[in-house]
Design a protein around this motif. Sequence first.
Motif, PDB file in Angstrom:
ATOM      1  N   ALA A  11     -29.958 -20.858  -0.018  1.00 29.11           N
ATOM      2  CA  ALA A  11     -30.863 -22.182   0.266  1.00 29.11           C
ATOM      3  C   ALA A  11     -30.876 -22.983  -0.940  1.00 29.11           C
ATOM      4  O   ALA A  11     -30.906 -24.411  -0.585  1.00 29.11           O
ATOM      5  CB  ALA A  11     -32.003 -21.616   0.925  1.00 29.11           C
ATOM      6  N   SER A  14     -27.965 -25.043  -1.147  1.00 28.16           N
ATOM      7  CA  SER A  14     -27.652 -26.183  -0.102  1.00 28.16           C
ATOM      8  C   SER A  14     -28.616 -27.321  -0.410  1.00 28.16           C
ATOM      9  O   SER A  14     -28.297 -28.393  -0.307  1.00 28.16           O
ATOM     10  CB  SER A  14     -28.184 -25.636   1.234  1.00 28.16           C
ATOM     11  OG  SER A  14     -27.268 -24.432   1.521  1.00 28.16           O
ATOM     12  N   ILE A  15     -29.837 -27.164  -0.972  1.00 31.50           N
ATOM     13  CA  ILE A  15     -30.524 -27.994  -1.120  1.00 31.50           C
ATOM     14  C   ILE A  15     -30.460 -28.915  -2.250  1.00 31.50           C
ATOM     15  O   ILE A  15     -30.227 -30.321  -2.264  1.00 31.50           O
ATOM     16  CB  ILE A  15     -32.340 -27.391  -1.587  1.00 31.50           C
ATOM     17  CG1 ILE A  15     -32.800 -26.840  -0.219  1.00 31.50           C
ATOM     18  CG2 ILE A  15     -33.151 -28.597  -1.962  1.00 31.50           C
ATOM     19  CD1 ILE A  15     -34.033 -25.836  -0.714  1.00 31.50           C
ATOM     20  N   GLY A  20     -27.443 -29.900   4.626  1.00 29.19           N
ATOM     21  CA  GLY A  20     -28.290 -29.171   5.870  1.00 29.19           C
ATOM     22  C   GLY A  20     -27.541 -27.342   5.809  1.00 29.19           C
ATOM     23  O   GLY A  20     -26.327 -27.305   5.439  1.00 29.19           O
ATOM     24  N   LEU A  21     -28.388 -26.697   6.274  1.00 35.00           N
ATOM     25  CA  LEU A  21     -27.856 -25.288   6.358  1.00 35.00           C
ATOM     26  C   LEU A  21     -28.468 -24.641   7.419  1.00 35.00           C
ATOM     27  O   LEU A  21     -29.691 -24.528   8.061  1.00 35.00           O
ATOM     28  CB  LEU A  21     -28.440 -24.626   5.137  1.00 35.00           C
ATOM     29  CG  LEU A  21     -28.143 -23.064   4.873  1.00 35.00           C
ATOM     30  CD1 LEU A  21     -26.689 -22.597   4.690  1.00 35.00           C
ATOM     31  CD2 LEU A  21     -28.896 -22.453   3.851  1.00 35.00           C
ATOM     32  N   LEU A  23     -28.589 -20.409   8.469  1.00 26.42           N
ATOM     33  CA  LEU A  23     -28.346 -19.090   7.956  1.00 26.42           C
ATOM     34  C   LEU A  23     -28.378 -17.861   9.203  1.00 26.42           C
ATOM     35  O   LEU A  23     -29.382 -17.886   9.944  1.00 26.42           O
ATOM     36  CB  LEU A  23     -29.542 -18.793   7.158  1.00 26.42           C
ATOM     37  CG  LEU A  23     -29.484 -19.683   5.515  1.00 26.42           C
ATOM     38  CD1 LEU A  23     -30.680 -19.467   5.068  1.00 26.42           C
ATOM     39  CD2 LEU A  23     -28.266 -18.806   4.752  1.00 26.42           C
ATOM     40  N   PHE A  37     -37.585 -17.605   4.537  1.00 25.11           N
ATOM     41  CA  PHE A  37     -37.341 -18.676   5.439  1.00 25.11           C
ATOM     42  C   PHE A  37     -38.380 -19.616   5.439  1.00 25.11           C
ATOM     43  O   PHE A  37     -38.452 -20.731   5.381  1.00 25.11           O
ATOM     44  CB  PHE A  37     -36.573 -18.451   6.658  1.00 25.11           C
ATOM     45  CG  PHE A  37     -36.511 -19.810   7.735  1.00 25.11           C
ATOM     46  CD1 PHE A  37     -35.589 -20.433   7.314  1.00 25.11           C
ATOM     47  CD2 PHE A  37     -37.352 -19.607   8.821  1.00 25.11           C
ATOM     48  CE1 PHE A  37     -35.498 -21.785   8.087  1.00 25.11           C
ATOM     49  CE2 PHE A  37     -37.342 -20.688   9.727  1.00 25.11           C
ATOM     50  CZ  PHE A  37     -36.385 -21.699   9.213  1.00 25.11           C
ATOM     51  N   VAL A  40     -39.258 -21.193   2.192  1.00 23.45           N
ATOM     52  CA  VAL A  40     -38.481 -22.252   1.767  1.00 23.45           C
ATOM     53  C   VAL A  40     -38.616 -23.502   2.599  1.00 23.45           C
ATOM     54  O   VAL A  40     -38.719 -24.693   2.071  1.00 23.45           O
ATOM     55  CB  VAL A  40     -36.871 -21.778   2.241  1.00 23.45           C
ATOM     56  CG1 VAL A  40     -35.984 -23.024   2.024  1.00 23.45           C
ATOM     57  CG2 VAL A  40     -36.314 -20.956   1.252  1.00 23.45           C
ATOM     58  N   GLN A  41     -39.195 -23.412   3.867  1.00 25.05           N
ATOM     59  CA  GLN A  41     -39.435 -24.588   4.738  1.00 25.05           C
ATOM     60  C   GLN A  41     -40.768 -25.074   4.243  1.00 25.05           C
ATOM     61  O   GLN A  41     -40.934 -26.262   4.128  1.00 25.05           O
ATOM     62  CB  GLN A  41     -39.575 -24.147   6.098  1.00 25.05           C
ATOM     63  CG  GLN A  41     -38.470 -23.822   6.909  1.00 25.05           C
ATOM     64  CD  GLN A  41     -38.373 -24.021   8.224  1.00 25.05           C
ATOM     65  OE1 GLN A  41     -39.289 -23.639   8.994  1.00 25.05           O
ATOM     66  NE2 GLN A  41     -37.501 -24.843   8.801  1.00 25.05           N
ATOM     67  N   ILE A  53     -33.020 -26.767   6.804  1.00 25.17           N
ATOM     68  CA  ILE A  53     -32.570 -25.403   6.728  1.00 25.17           C
ATOM     69  C   ILE A  53     -33.138 -24.364   8.071  1.00 25.17           C
ATOM     70  O   ILE A  53     -34.451 -24.675   8.276  1.00 25.17           O
ATOM     71  CB  ILE A  53     -33.064 -24.770   5.349  1.00 25.17           C
ATOM     72  CG1 ILE A  53     -32.296 -25.508   4.068  1.00 25.17           C
ATOM     73  CG2 ILE A  53     -32.936 -23.143   5.427  1.00 25.17           C
ATOM     74  CD1 ILE A  53     -32.575 -24.885   3.030  1.00 25.17           C
ATOM     75  N   GLN A  54     -32.145 -24.004   8.615  1.00 23.56           N
ATOM     76  CA  GLN A  54     -32.611 -23.196   9.858  1.00 23.56           C
ATOM     77  C   GLN A  54     -32.213 -21.734   9.680  1.00 23.56           C
ATOM     78  O   GLN A  54     -31.439 -21.530   9.351  1.00 23.56           O
ATOM     79  CB  GLN A  54     -31.851 -23.884  11.142  1.00 23.56           C
ATOM     80  CG  GLN A  54     -32.639 -25.292  11.367  1.00 23.56           C
ATOM     81  CD  GLN A  54     -33.889 -25.248  11.932  1.00 23.56           C
ATOM     82  OE1 GLN A  54     -34.265 -24.272  12.648  1.00 23.56           O
ATOM     83  NE2 GLN A  54     -34.860 -26.035  11.339  1.00 23.56           N
TER      84      GLN A  54
END
Length: 353
Positions: A11, A14-15, A20-21, A23, A37, A40-41, A53-54
């Motif tokens: 993550a 990617s950021i 975009g990611l 996982l 997760f 991170v959000q 990120i999903q």
Amino acid sequence: ESRPDALPQVAALSIASGNGLMLKGGKEAWHTNRVLFNLVQRALQEYCPPTAIQLVASREEVTDLLKMNQFIDLVIPRGSSQLVKTIQEAAGSIPVLGHAEGICHVYVDKECDRDKARRIVIDAKCDYPAACNAMETLLIHKSHVDGSFFQILIEDLKRSNVKINVGPRLSNLLPVSPKPLDNFSTEFGSLECNVEIVDSLQDAVQHIHTYGSGHTDAIVTENEALAREFQNSVDSACVFVNCSTRFSDGYRFGLGAEVGISTSRIHARGPVGIQGLLTTKWILRGNGQTVYEFTAGSKRKEFLFQSLPLDEATDEVVAEHCSQEETSEEETSEEETIEEKTSEEDVVEEISS
């Protein structure tokens, strides 16, 4: 990938690279990954849409995503060799970055330091046997077989509870030997390894190219010429001299983190950090230039190639400098203009002023 530390690493990369990611973690770490997760959000909310990120829940969703080649730029499978092969087959036209197997070798040369060799062999096999950079085959120069050092190496492995599979050549040299193995292309992922005898460095390289996976291979030797030859000859993503194969890792390479290790020969190879998630974008800033000016006419312009500062603070200055040059060019002959710009230091000094 079941290890939950993979989620924050991937993550973060990617950021940082503006990607975009999506996982899909292993089911063993589902609850931990869900918590990570959510963190991170929450962290993303102040800076960009948190949906960048999903977390993907099921294998069925992965199958559907692999059909969306107009949206997915890259797939990075991490896990068993079977998983990687399945993803590679299902991805179709979507590029896949990774490796199917980590069949790593350590070659103990005739001119090795024996203490170094003992430490490296045990670390490469026993530090973390399930890792893709763990040693799966130990190659030993034939000169060691008749001496005590060979027996010491074997005893070191046995004391570490390593199951040893004997290669055909070694089997022929032993008075009593179990059935020799006929396949050196197995990634054990456990306390098990192959041991085989080779005649020379060239023989070791040939063995690695025949059975290896192009991941990580190492030589233990005090002969600098042979060390260089090994590094130049072995076509693997990582080739080491006098150190454990376990050093093949993004963090240990100073990348900060990694999304995985690639054995591909295109784009990223070896541990893949932020640079492996970036591609090139070429930007030109002109003032009405045309290609015709450089290809025809009596006053045809010549290309001048030199290094210029690229940081944002000087972009405007460089553009202004180029614009000023073009204005003065009308009053100066082409030869004089080129002569004035031959010194890179002069250009940089003029930009700075």
